[in-house]
Design a protein around this motif. Structure first.
Motif, PDB file in Angstrom:
ATOM      1  N   THR A 157     -62.436   2.487 -28.800  1.00 16.49           N
ATOM      2  CA  THR A 157     -62.615   1.342 -29.692  1.00 16.49           C
ATOM      3  C   THR A 157     -61.527   0.343 -29.316  1.00 16.49           C
ATOM      4  O   THR A 157     -60.413   0.737 -28.966  1.00 16.49           O
ATOM      5  CB  THR A 157     -62.475   1.778 -31.155  1.00 16.49           C
ATOM      6  OG1 THR A 157     -63.620   2.553 -31.520  1.00 16.49           O
ATOM      7  CG2 THR A 157     -62.371   0.590 -32.089  1.00 16.49           C
TER       8      THR A 157
ATOM      9  N   ASP B  65     -66.242  -1.672 -31.720  1.00 20.43           N
ATOM     10  CA  ASP B  65     -66.580  -0.249 -31.786  1.00 20.43           C
ATOM     11  C   ASP B  65     -67.677   0.024 -30.762  1.00 20.43           C
ATOM     12  O   ASP B  65     -68.865   0.016 -31.088  1.00 20.43           O
ATOM     13  CB  ASP B  65     -67.028   0.094 -33.213  1.00 20.43           C
ATOM     14  CG  ASP B  65     -67.304   1.576 -33.405  1.00 20.43           C
ATOM     15  OD1 ASP B  65     -67.174   2.337 -32.427  1.00 20.43           O
ATOM     16  OD2 ASP B  65     -67.647   1.965 -34.538  1.00 20.43           O
TER      17      ASP B  65
ATOM     18  N   ASN C 222     -61.947   3.075 -35.960  1.00 26.25           N
ATOM     19  CA  ASN C 222     -63.063   2.155 -36.193  1.00 26.25           C
ATOM     20  C   ASN C 222     -63.422   2.019 -37.663  1.00 26.25           C
ATOM     21  O   ASN C 222     -64.541   1.630 -38.002  1.00 26.25           O
ATOM     22  CB  ASN C 222     -64.289   2.619 -35.408  1.00 26.25           C
ATOM     23  CG  ASN C 222     -64.809   3.973 -35.893  1.00 26.25           C
ATOM     24  OD1 ASN C 222     -64.129   4.667 -36.664  1.00 26.25           O
ATOM     25  ND2 ASN C 222     -65.990   4.351 -35.450  1.00 26.25           N
ATOM     26  N   SER C 223     -62.485   2.322 -38.558  1.00 26.23           N
ATOM     27  CA  SER C 223     -62.757   2.174 -39.988  1.00 26.23           C
ATOM     28  C   SER C 223     -62.878   0.707 -40.351  1.00 26.23           C
ATOM     29  O   SER C 223     -62.192  -0.151 -39.770  1.00 26.23           O
ATOM     30  CB  SER C 223     -61.643   2.824 -40.809  1.00 26.23           C
ATOM     31  OG  SER C 223     -61.563   4.208 -40.545  1.00 26.23           O
ATOM     32  N   LEU C 224     -63.744   0.410 -41.314  1.00 28.61           N
ATOM     33  CA  LEU C 224     -63.973  -0.972 -41.727  1.00 28.61           C
ATOM     34  C   LEU C 224     -62.862  -1.434 -42.655  1.00 28.61           C
ATOM     35  O   LEU C 224     -62.741  -0.959 -43.784  1.00 28.61           O
ATOM     36  CB  LEU C 224     -65.328  -1.083 -42.442  1.00 28.61           C
ATOM     37  CG  LEU C 224     -65.700  -2.451 -42.997  1.00 28.61           C
ATOM     38  CD1 LEU C 224     -65.819  -3.474 -41.872  1.00 28.61           C
ATOM     39  CD2 LEU C 224     -66.994  -2.379 -43.801  1.00 28.61           C
ATOM     40  N   PRO C 225     -62.013  -2.385 -42.222  1.00 26.93           N
ATOM     41  CA  PRO C 225     -60.964  -2.892 -43.102  1.00 26.93           C
ATOM     42  C   PRO C 225     -61.550  -3.798 -44.194  1.00 26.93           C
ATOM     43  O   PRO C 225     -62.639  -4.363 -44.039  1.00 26.93           O
ATOM     44  CB  PRO C 225     -60.068  -3.708 -42.160  1.00 26.93           C
ATOM     45  CG  PRO C 225     -60.487  -3.326 -40.776  1.00 26.93           C
ATOM     46  CD  PRO C 225     -61.930  -2.962 -40.874  1.00 26.93           C
ATOM     47  N   GLN C 226     -60.827  -3.946 -45.267  1.00 29.71           N
ATOM     48  CA  GLN C 226     -61.246  -4.873 -46.316  1.00 29.71           C
ATOM     49  C   GLN C 226     -61.190  -6.302 -45.781  1.00 29.71           C
ATOM     50  O   GLN C 226     -60.289  -6.677 -45.049  1.00 29.71           O
ATOM     51  CB  GLN C 226     -60.335  -4.730 -47.539  1.00 29.71           C
ATOM     52  CG  GLN C 226     -60.762  -5.557 -48.727  1.00 29.71           C
ATOM     53  CD  GLN C 226     -59.898  -5.302 -49.951  1.00 29.71           C
ATOM     54  OE1 GLN C 226     -58.923  -4.555 -49.878  1.00 29.71           O
ATOM     55  NE2 GLN C 226     -60.244  -5.912 -51.067  1.00 29.71           N
TER      56      GLN C 226
ATOM     57  N   SER D 102     -61.871   6.930 -32.940  1.00 25.61           N
ATOM     58  CA  SER D 102     -61.771   7.084 -34.394  1.00 25.61           C
ATOM     59  C   SER D 102     -61.132   5.889 -35.087  1.00 25.61           C
ATOM     60  O   SER D 102     -61.166   5.788 -36.318  1.00 25.61           O
ATOM     61  CB  SER D 102     -60.973   8.343 -34.726  1.00 25.61           C
ATOM     62  OG  SER D 102     -59.674   8.275 -34.141  1.00 25.61           O
TER      63      SER D 102
ATOM     64  N   GLN E 286     -70.289   3.049 -31.343  1.00 28.65           N
ATOM     65  CA  GLN E 286     -71.319   2.813 -32.357  1.00 28.65           C
ATOM     66  C   GLN E 286     -71.996   1.458 -32.193  1.00 28.65           C
ATOM     67  O   GLN E 286     -72.791   1.057 -33.053  1.00 28.65           O
ATOM     68  CB  GLN E 286     -70.712   2.937 -33.757  1.00 28.65           C
ATOM     69  CG  GLN E 286     -70.223   4.343 -34.069  1.00 28.65           C
ATOM     70  CD  GLN E 286     -69.932   4.544 -35.541  1.00 28.65           C
ATOM     71  OE1 GLN E 286     -70.533   3.908 -36.409  1.00 28.65           O
ATOM     72  NE2 GLN E 286     -68.995   5.430 -35.834  1.00 28.65           N
TER      73      GLN E 286
END
Length: 345
Positions: A164, A178, A208-212, A206, A181
């Motif tokens: 990522t 990302d 690749n979490s969606l930040p606010q 990993s 995905q």
């Protein structure tokens, strides 16, 4: 940076007014033109290029209230002076595209339109420019997606499915690419030219979490935007010579699919066709057919390989495709305006 070509829809204008607006867009473009791209390709401009298109494909709208009346259910009916006997109905409250008002609206119309919509005087060139600049500001998320697509194209040889990528500018995370995905996460306040200053950093898959405060685009969606709004297209020659097969529907949000795309997908879903055969079906689409095929190509929705063709159960093939198209795009509405730009989050 490279800017997109944007679509301006007109409702309620005479042929003479349309001609005058075309001249204004030409002047606006002339002031924006700059140097030729480093690879000898497109001419660089200092802002997006606007062209007048059918209103159903518009990114922004000019509404001439001098040729509008209020119908039932708070719908505005516009008389199209440059198309004989055509009238278009619009519920302004349901428009997702930005719009500006031409003329002095009646109290009834004034009550329906947004107070934030720019007012344009057709005898004032500056007011047209200000309206276009307003549209460009509102369309910033789409313009940023276009610029990001260009970055992905330029770096396609550097990206791999094992990472990522974080795009950071002055210590601030602006974009997460990302790759595994096939999506990009974009900070909502990001501007297109901010991408000129970002540093690309490979990170683990990993990360690749969606930040606010970020919006999600699928890579196929930014590729679709780039194909439809690039000043030029690069359709491989075999797609002009060989039979074209539908592989699948493009994986983009429904609001990005124009009515002409639905017709094209339905035609290719019935039988493979060549570029020449498609032009025989729609001879008036010389200017858009190559672009539409290019958009389907970059989204891997069409192929020249028969083995990769769309193959649902034979007895239900047409019903299956029609059902899926309706699910994606919704039923075709009469007397109501649909536009490309839906809420982007």
């Amino acid at each position: 940076m490279r800017h997109p070509q944007l679509n301006l829809g007109l409702l309620g204008f005479t042929a003479e007014q349309v001609a005058w607006l075309r001249v204004q867009l030409t002047f606006y473009l002339a002031k924006a033109e700059g140097h030729v791209d480093d690879d000898g390709g497109d001419v660089q401009t200092s802002h997006p290029v606007w062209q007048i298109t059918p209103f159903r494909e518009a990114n922004a709208l000019l509404l001439n209230t001098q040729r509008a009346s209020v119908e039932q259910d708070h719908m505005l009916r516009f008389e199209q002076g440059f198309v004989a006997n055509e009238a278009v109905g619009v519920r302004v409250s349901e428009l997702s595209a930005p719009y500006a008002i031409c003329g002095v609206p009646s109290p009834q119309i004034e009550a329906l339109v947004s107070s934030r919509a720019p007012r344009v005087a057709l005898d004032n060139e500056r007011s047209v420019v200000l309206a276009l600049q307003h549209f460009e500001a509102v369309l910033r998320p789409m313009r940023t997606a276009y610029a990001l697509a260009q970055e992905l194209i330029d770096r396609r040889e550097e990206l791999d499915n094992k990472h990522t990528y974080h795009l950071v500018r002055n210590g601030v995370l602006d974009v997460i690419v990302d790759v595994p995905q096939r999506r990009v996460l974009v900070r909502d306040a990001l501007r297109p030219f901010d991408l000129d200053e970002v540093i690309w950093s490979p990170r683990p898959k990993s990360a690749n979490s969606l930040p606010q405060g970020f919006s999600v685009w699928m890579m196929e969606e930014v590729a679709w935007i780039h194909a439809l709004h690039s000043p030029s297209v690069n359709l491989p020659e075999r797609y002009r010579q060989k039979l074209l097969y539908l592989r699948r529907l493009p994986r983009v949000r429904a609001s990005m699919i124009y009515p002409r795309h639905t017709q094209l997908l339905e035609a290719l879903g019935q039988d493979p066709l060549t570029y020449a055969q498609l032009l025989q079906v729609w001879p008036q689409r010389v200017a858009t057919l190559e672009r539409d095929l290019y958009a389907l190509f970059v989204c891997r929705a069409i192929t020249t390989n028969a083995d990769g063709a769309y193959q649902p159960e034979p007895q239900s093939a047409q019903r299956h495709l029609a059902s899926e198209l309706t699910t994606r795009t919704g039923p075709q509405l009469t007397f109501q305006l649909e536009t490309m730009l839906a809420p982007l989050k």
